[in-house]
Scaffold this motif. Structure first.
Motif: not given
Length: 173
Positions: A34-38
């Motif tokens: 699971f990858t999120a831009r932050t």
């Protein structure tokens, strides 16, 4: 802030070589990422502690110990996160590893370059481990995006608090 999270359920052959090297499991039967831009800049350990806590919350303990039968260590420690032993660290990653008689599991948090990722690696050692994980992995895939969103919100607010005028405390939990 709206966080977009990319989810990938992979097989061992499709795991990137970089991510694969972070797992110590001799065989991978299940892996997801699971990858999120932050916009948050925080160390991987800080992300992991905000995601899972120093000690497991009751629901996490029920899932990990009660349903999956994973071994968790008691109490708070610099060497554990939510009862999972920290088994590896790098500048942009941290690995948590535990097991049961039926399965081995690793959580890897990677942070940097404007993103944060949570990867889960599972090795089935007994048929019961596979049965348990196949059922519970659906719940895991539903909860993981919320874990990332909540951690991003917590770290975003702690960065704002720590950078406000007159505050001298560092960002983070």
């Amino acid at each position: 802030m709206s966080l977009t999270i990319a989810t990938r359920v992979l097989d061992d052959a499709s795991v990137s070589p970089t991510t694969r090297t972070l797992s110590t499991l001799n065989r991978i039967d299940y892996v997801d990422e699971f990858t999120a831009r932050t916009e948050v800049t925080a160390a991987p350990e800080q992300w992991a502690r905000v995601m899972f806590g120093d000690e497991p919350q009751p629901l996490a303990r029920f899932i990990w110990q009660g349903l999956l039968k994973l071994d968790l260590l008691p109490g708070r420690s610099a060497d554990t996160i939510a009862g999972w032993p920290v088994t590896g660290r790098g500048e942009d990653w941290i690995r948590l590893t535990t097991q049961s008689r039926e399965m081995g599991a690793e959580l890897v948090v990677q942070a940097g370059g404007g993103s944060v990722s949570l990867s889960t690696f599972v090795r089935y050692d007994q048929p019961g481990g596979r049965r348990r994980w196949v059922r519970l992995s659906r719940v895991h895939r539903l909860l993981a995006p919320s874990i990332l969103r909540d951690a991003d919100a917590t770290l975003s607010s702690s960065v704002l608090v720590s950078s406000s005028p007159g505050s001298s405390s560092p960002a983070g939990p």
